[in-house]
Design an enzyme around this catalytic site. Sequence first.
Site, PDB file in Angstrom:
ATOM      1  CB  CYS A 151     -35.809 -29.139 -21.877  1.00  0.00           C
ATOM      2  SG  CYS A 151     -35.103 -29.142 -20.255  1.00  0.00           S
ATOM      3  CG  ASP A 182     -32.766 -23.796 -11.054  1.00  0.00           C
ATOM      4  OD1 ASP A 182     -32.465 -24.698 -11.848  1.00  0.00           O
ATOM      5  OD2 ASP A 182     -33.937 -23.571 -10.692  1.00  0.00           O
ATOM      6  CE  LYS A 241     -38.138 -20.320 -13.876  1.00  0.00           C
ATOM      7  NZ  LYS A 241     -38.705 -21.665 -14.051  1.00  0.00           N
ATOM      8  CG  ASN A 242     -38.535 -22.444 -10.080  1.00  0.00           C
ATOM      9  OD1 ASN A 242     -38.931 -22.183 -11.213  1.00  0.00           O
ATOM     10  ND2 ASN A 242     -37.354 -22.981  -9.834  1.00  0.00           N
ATOM     11  NE  ARG A 297     -36.570 -30.252 -16.345  1.00  0.00           N
ATOM     12  CZ  ARG A 297     -36.642 -28.969 -16.029  1.00  0.00           C
ATOM     13  NH1 ARG A 297     -36.227 -28.067 -16.871  1.00  0.00           N
ATOM     14  NH2 ARG A 297     -37.129 -28.586 -14.881  1.00  0.00           N
ATOM     15  NE  ARG A 348     -38.758 -21.050 -19.941  1.00  0.00           N
ATOM     16  CZ  ARG A 348     -37.989 -21.986 -19.358  1.00  0.00           C
ATOM     17  NH1 ARG A 348     -36.872 -22.353 -19.905  1.00  0.00           N
ATOM     18  NH2 ARG A 348     -38.380 -22.565 -18.248  1.00  0.00           N
TER      19      ARG A 348
HETATM   20  C1  UD1 Z   1     -37.866 -27.628 -10.535  1.00  0.00           C
HETATM   21  C2  UD1 Z   1     -37.574 -26.199 -10.906  1.00  0.00           C
HETATM   22  C3  UD1 Z   1     -36.260 -26.100 -11.666  1.00  0.00           C
HETATM   23  C4  UD1 Z   1     -35.133 -26.750 -10.874  1.00  0.00           C
HETATM   24  C5  UD1 Z   1     -35.509 -28.173 -10.448  1.00  0.00           C
HETATM   25  C6  UD1 Z   1     -34.487 -28.812  -9.529  1.00  0.00           C
HETATM   26  C7  UD1 Z   1     -39.807 -25.272 -11.171  1.00  0.00           C
HETATM   27  C8  UD1 Z   1     -40.840 -24.724 -12.080  1.00  0.00           C
HETATM   28  N1  UD1 Z   1     -38.659 -25.707 -11.744  1.00  0.00           N
HETATM   29  O1  UD1 Z   1     -38.009 -28.356 -11.755  1.00  0.00           O
HETATM   30  O2  UD1 Z   1     -35.965 -24.710 -11.888  1.00  0.00           O
HETATM   31  O3  UD1 Z   1     -33.966 -26.809 -11.670  1.00  0.00           O
HETATM   32  O4  UD1 Z   1     -36.774 -28.146  -9.745  1.00  0.00           O
HETATM   33  O5  UD1 Z   1     -34.266 -28.026  -8.422  1.00  0.00           O
HETATM   34  O6  UD1 Z   1     -39.974 -25.305  -9.973  1.00  0.00           O
HETATM   35  N2  UD1 Z   1     -37.300 -36.635 -12.220  1.00  0.00           N
HETATM   36  C9  UD1 Z   1     -37.622 -37.925 -12.571  1.00  0.00           C
HETATM   37  N3  UD1 Z   1     -38.941 -38.298 -12.526  1.00  0.00           N
HETATM   38  C10 UD1 Z   1     -39.927 -37.428 -12.168  1.00  0.00           C
HETATM   39  C11 UD1 Z   1     -39.574 -36.120 -11.794  1.00  0.00           C
HETATM   40  C12 UD1 Z   1     -38.251 -35.750 -11.840  1.00  0.00           C
HETATM   41  O7  UD1 Z   1     -36.769 -38.727 -12.927  1.00  0.00           O
HETATM   42  O8  UD1 Z   1     -41.109 -37.816 -12.152  1.00  0.00           O
HETATM   43  C13 UD1 Z   1     -35.890 -36.211 -12.291  1.00  0.00           C
HETATM   44  C14 UD1 Z   1     -35.704 -35.137 -13.378  1.00  0.00           C
HETATM   45  O9  UD1 Z   1     -35.502 -35.699 -14.649  1.00  0.00           O
HETATM   46  C15 UD1 Z   1     -34.500 -34.380 -12.861  1.00  0.00           C
HETATM   47  C16 UD1 Z   1     -34.637 -34.484 -11.341  1.00  0.00           C
HETATM   48  O10 UD1 Z   1     -35.532 -35.568 -11.092  1.00  0.00           O
HETATM   49  O11 UD1 Z   1     -33.323 -35.018 -13.268  1.00  0.00           O
HETATM   50  C17 UD1 Z   1     -35.160 -33.216 -10.685  1.00  0.00           C
HETATM   51  O12 UD1 Z   1     -36.417 -32.880 -11.231  1.00  0.00           O
HETATM   52  P1  UD1 Z   1     -37.528 -32.072 -10.421  1.00  0.00           P
HETATM   53  O13 UD1 Z   1     -37.114 -31.899  -9.006  1.00  0.00           O
HETATM   54  O14 UD1 Z   1     -38.843 -32.721 -10.692  1.00  0.00           O
HETATM   55  O15 UD1 Z   1     -37.466 -30.663 -11.141  1.00  0.00           O
HETATM   56  P2  UD1 Z   1     -38.672 -29.822 -11.731  1.00  0.00           P
HETATM   57  O16 UD1 Z   1     -39.815 -29.826 -10.791  1.00  0.00           O
HETATM   58  O17 UD1 Z   1     -38.898 -30.184 -13.157  1.00  0.00           O
END
Ligand code: UD1
Length: 418
Positions: free
Chosen positions: A116, A305, A22-23, A121, A398
Amino acid sequence: MDKISITGGRKLRGTVQTSGSKNAVLPLLFSTLLAEGEHVFHNVPALKDVETSCLLLKHFGCDVQRDGTVLRIKSGKLKSSKAPYGLVRQMRAGILSLGPLLASHGIAEVSLPGGCAIGTRAVDLHLRGFKQMGVHINLVKGIIVARAQGNLKGARILLDYPTVGGTENLMMAACLAEGSTFIENAAREPEIVDLAEYLNKMGACIQGAGTDLIRITPKKSLLPQEHKVIPDRIEAGTLLLAGAITKGNVCISSCVPHHLDSLLFKLEEAGFFIKVSGSSVELSSPERFSGVNIITAPYPGFPTDLQAQFMALMTQVAQGVGSVKETIFENRFMHVQELVRLGADIQLDAHTALVRGGRVLQGAPVTATDLRASACLILAGLAARGETVIHRVYHLDRGYECLENKLSSLGANIKRFK
Ligand code: UD1
């Protein structure tokens, strides 16, 4: 709304195949906005998040055709550069359209995804990176309005945190910029490597994906290609944990075992027997297993995850305690109270859960709050006495392709009903 009923107590046995990730597939789908023409993806899982991404791509003007696990996306003239809230709300990965739209069209309006169930996030690191690349960003009525004058500019971007989505978004945006981009403290997840491989097939020049320094040398244009999506390491891990929680013997095929290293080490530490051969991982269970401690961390650390599913396993330790520390999301413990409803002994202290084993779980109605929490409750149901009914399983659809069918092929007593 669908529910899932499980009657626990059966040891799982047999072999089951992993589906496409998925990711990995979600950013790949949005990368099609970078090059006009037909992109072909193989091993695409049938998931709600893939469907939602396809709706978003159609909204932008792409033609999308699915034939089994093959997805063909014809990317052409842009019909809209706006990702509406209705779709982004259902699936946060819609934010990944921002980078490709900015790179190819210089303009994008994407609804801010919002928080969420597992945390706030934020996407501030994505936006800060785009600003460094010369993009003007305004937040208007909950919508990120992003505009670049001319081409994006290559930049040196040092991420405060190795965000997965941020690394992917910036990597895609940088492919068509003017001048090289360096992403430092980049995320190292296998899904980033898969995306970089596809972008490179399209003609991009990305070096260092899979390390914390990624260099993108831009190209004038990219050409669509064909690509096979990597196996889903989180699905494979969930299936292994399903085998472990029932003290069964399972073989997970068509996966990339080294993507699962952090889980495999922990399972071995707990006493399970792991055999890796080629693209399969076999797990056999000991009479008793011990409690172990996990701390979630960016790849190659223990994946957040799989945290909820691992916690379900720790409830079945014969004696002793397992601790689970979450460091990535601030609120990823919504499954704790549901596990407690089944009879688990779990104490929460800020970001750490102490799970005491030696408890027999009793089936009960429970409610899934997010994707991985749904999987955790299914695993707990497999180990519980009697019937567990899981409500709100739409979260599961999902991110897991026919999880109940896969578990039932391993011998679980599980069914879905309306
Ligand atoms: C992706 C995965 C998700 C997984 C996560 C962490 C996909 C579609 N989803 O989510 O399944 O749980 O990686 O391995 O690939 N953050 C900030 N600012 C930002 C971006 C992130 O503060 O601009 C924080 C987020 O709030 C969170 C942490 O960093 O606490 C990790 O987020 P991130 O690595 O961006 O996860 P996703 O890409 O949303």
